[in-house]
Scaffold this motif. Structure first.
Motif, PDB file in Angstrom:
ATOM      1  N   THR A  47      52.114  36.347  44.870  1.00 22.60           N
ATOM      2  CA  THR A  47      51.203  37.482  45.023  1.00 22.60           C
ATOM      3  C   THR A  47      51.095  38.232  43.697  1.00 22.60           C
ATOM      4  OG1 THR A  47      52.939  39.056  45.630  1.00 22.60           O
ATOM      5  CG2 THR A  47      51.938  37.767  47.434  1.00 22.60           C
ATOM      6  N   ILE A  48      50.158  39.137  43.631  1.00 17.16           N
ATOM      7  CA  ILE A  48      50.029  39.984  42.433  1.00 17.16           C
ATOM      8  C   ILE A  48      51.301  40.802  42.242  1.00 17.16           C
ATOM      9  CG2 ILE A  48      48.795  41.972  41.479  1.00 17.16           C
ATOM     10  CD1 ILE A  48      46.240  40.755  42.664  1.00 17.16           C
ATOM     11  N   ASP A  49      51.870  41.287  43.341  1.00 16.93           N
ATOM     12  CA  ASP A  49      53.121  42.056  43.246  1.00 16.93           C
ATOM     13  C   ASP A  49      54.240  41.221  42.634  1.00 16.93           C
ATOM     14  OD1 ASP A  49      51.927  44.323  44.326  1.00 16.93           O
ATOM     15  OD2 ASP A  49      52.572  43.866  46.379  1.00 16.93           O
ATOM     16  N   ASP A  50      54.312  39.924  42.998  1.00 15.63           N
ATOM     17  CA  ASP A  50      55.311  39.036  42.390  1.00 15.63           C
ATOM     18  C   ASP A  50      55.098  38.963  40.881  1.00 15.63           C
ATOM     19  OD1 ASP A  50      56.653  38.147  44.779  1.00 15.63           O
ATOM     20  OD2 ASP A  50      54.993  36.768  45.168  1.00 15.63           O
ATOM     21  N   CYS A  51      53.843  38.814  40.464  1.00 14.94           N
ATOM     22  CA  CYS A  51      53.529  38.710  39.032  1.00 14.94           C
ATOM     23  C   CYS A  51      53.936  39.976  38.286  1.00 14.94           C
ATOM     24  CB  CYS A  51      52.042  38.425  38.823  1.00 14.94           C
ATOM     25  SG  CYS A  51      51.541  36.787  39.400  1.00 14.94           S
ATOM     26  N   VAL A  52      53.732  41.137  38.900  1.00 16.16           N
ATOM     27  CA  VAL A  52      54.113  42.412  38.270  1.00 16.16           C
ATOM     28  C   VAL A  52      55.626  42.491  38.116  1.00 16.16           C
ATOM     29  CG1 VAL A  52      54.176  44.919  38.609  1.00 16.16           C
ATOM     30  CG2 VAL A  52      52.057  43.655  39.031  1.00 16.16           C
ATOM     31  N   VAL A  53      56.363  42.156  39.169  1.00 23.49           N
ATOM     32  CA  VAL A  53      57.831  42.194  39.127  1.00 23.49           C
ATOM     33  C   VAL A  53      58.355  41.257  38.038  1.00 23.49           C
ATOM     34  CG1 VAL A  53      59.923  41.535  40.414  1.00 23.49           C
ATOM     35  CG2 VAL A  53      58.156  42.920  41.523  1.00 23.49           C
ATOM     36  N   ILE A  54      57.830  40.037  38.007  1.00 23.25           N
ATOM     37  CA  ILE A  54      58.273  39.045  37.023  1.00 23.25           C
ATOM     38  C   ILE A  54      57.928  39.507  35.609  1.00 23.25           C
ATOM     39  CG2 ILE A  54      57.911  36.692  36.173  1.00 23.25           C
ATOM     40  CD1 ILE A  54      57.400  35.934  39.185  1.00 23.25           C
ATOM     41  N   SER A  55      56.729  39.992  35.409  1.00 18.46           N
ATOM     42  CA  SER A  55      56.285  40.453  34.093  1.00 18.46           C
ATOM     43  C   SER A  55      57.168  41.584  33.573  1.00 18.46           C
ATOM     44  CB  SER A  55      54.828  40.907  34.160  1.00 18.46           C
ATOM     45  OG  SER A  55      54.389  41.328  32.899  1.00 18.46           O
ATOM     46  N   ASN A  56      57.458  42.558  34.416  1.00 22.84           N
ATOM     47  CA  ASN A  56      58.318  43.672  34.008  1.00 22.84           C
ATOM     48  C   ASN A  56      59.721  43.182  33.651  1.00 22.84           C
ATOM     49  OD1 ASN A  56      56.294  45.589  34.337  1.00 22.84           O
ATOM     50  ND2 ASN A  56      56.886  46.046  36.450  1.00 22.84           N
ATOM     51  N   HIS A  57      60.258  42.300  34.481  1.00 26.14           N
ATOM     52  CA  HIS A  57      61.604  41.782  34.225  1.00 26.14           C
ATOM     53  C   HIS A  57      61.650  40.980  32.913  1.00 26.14           C
ATOM     54  CE1 HIS A  57      65.672  40.556  35.369  1.00 26.14           C
ATOM     55  NE2 HIS A  57      65.355  39.366  34.881  1.00 26.14           N
ATOM     56  N   LEU A  58      60.663  40.111  32.716  1.00 25.75           N
ATOM     57  CA  LEU A  58      60.655  39.272  31.516  1.00 25.75           C
ATOM     58  C   LEU A  58      60.408  40.094  30.252  1.00 25.75           C
ATOM     59  CD1 LEU A  58      58.837  36.032  32.722  1.00 25.75           C
ATOM     60  CD2 LEU A  58      61.291  36.465  32.501  1.00 25.75           C
ATOM     61  N   SER A  59      59.626  41.146  30.337  1.00 26.33           N
ATOM     62  CA  SER A  59      59.412  42.018  29.170  1.00 26.33           C
ATOM     63  C   SER A  59      60.739  42.593  28.689  1.00 26.33           C
ATOM     64  CB  SER A  59      58.449  43.150  29.525  1.00 26.33           C
ATOM     65  OG  SER A  59      57.167  42.642  29.795  1.00 26.33           O
ATOM     66  N   HIS A  60      61.557  43.047  29.631  1.00 29.50           N
ATOM     67  CA  HIS A  60      62.878  43.575  29.267  1.00 29.50           C
ATOM     68  C   HIS A  60      63.789  42.468  28.733  1.00 29.50           C
ATOM     69  CE1 HIS A  60      62.025  47.542  30.801  1.00 29.50           C
ATOM     70  NE2 HIS A  60      61.655  47.034  31.975  1.00 29.50           N
TER      71      HIS A  60
END
Length: 142
Positions: free
Chosen positions: A41-54
């Motif tokens: 889902t889009i929410d999954d993509c947001v969670v993954i993106s935030n985690h990977l940025s860190h």
């Protein structure tokens, strides 16, 4: 640790599967395709993106832009586990070395075992070595 190994480990721990990575040097883009049972889902993509940025900041991974996406309806199949997961689905594939003068096949994935997939085409089953596959994708159900 190589980027693919880092992503594979991190995403697995988060409950996701790394499907593919694209890196474009000219704009330092890292595009990551992820999947999970039930879809992304889009929410999954947001969670993954935030985690990977860190994670990328901590690991000093140089990039200009990060994109996280679902692999789409025509999801690529690469690993034996990918093929096992989609038994019974219609797939399209291209071989490195032709069999009976043919490189491109579309059929129903029937079995995967010890590096061999069984592809049903027009009622006949063809054994294909995973090592001979160039590209393989799901055929979308529309």
């Amino acid at each position: 640790m190589a980027l693919e190994e880092l992503l594979e480990s991190t995403l697995n721990n988060m409950g996701y599967e790394l499907v593919e990575i694209e890196r474009l040097a000219h704009n330092k883009l890292i595009r990551i395709f992820v999947d999970k049972v039930g879809g992304i889902t889009i929410d999954d993509c947001v969670v993954i993106s935030n985690h990977l940025s860190h994670l990328f900041a901590v690991e000093n991974i140089d990039y200009g832009r990060l994109e996280v996406s679902s692999p789409g309806l025509d999801r690529p199949l690469r690993k034996e586990t990918d093929f096992s997961r989609f038994i019974g689905e219609t797939i399209k594939l291209k071989l490195h070395v032709p069999i009976q003068g043919q490189k491109n096949f579309t059929g129903i994935l029937r079995e995967v075992n010890n590096g061999i997939i069984k592809l049903e085409i027009d009622g006949k089953v063809l054994d294909l070595e995973l090592s001979n596959l160039g590209k393989a994708r799901l055929v979308p159900k529309l």
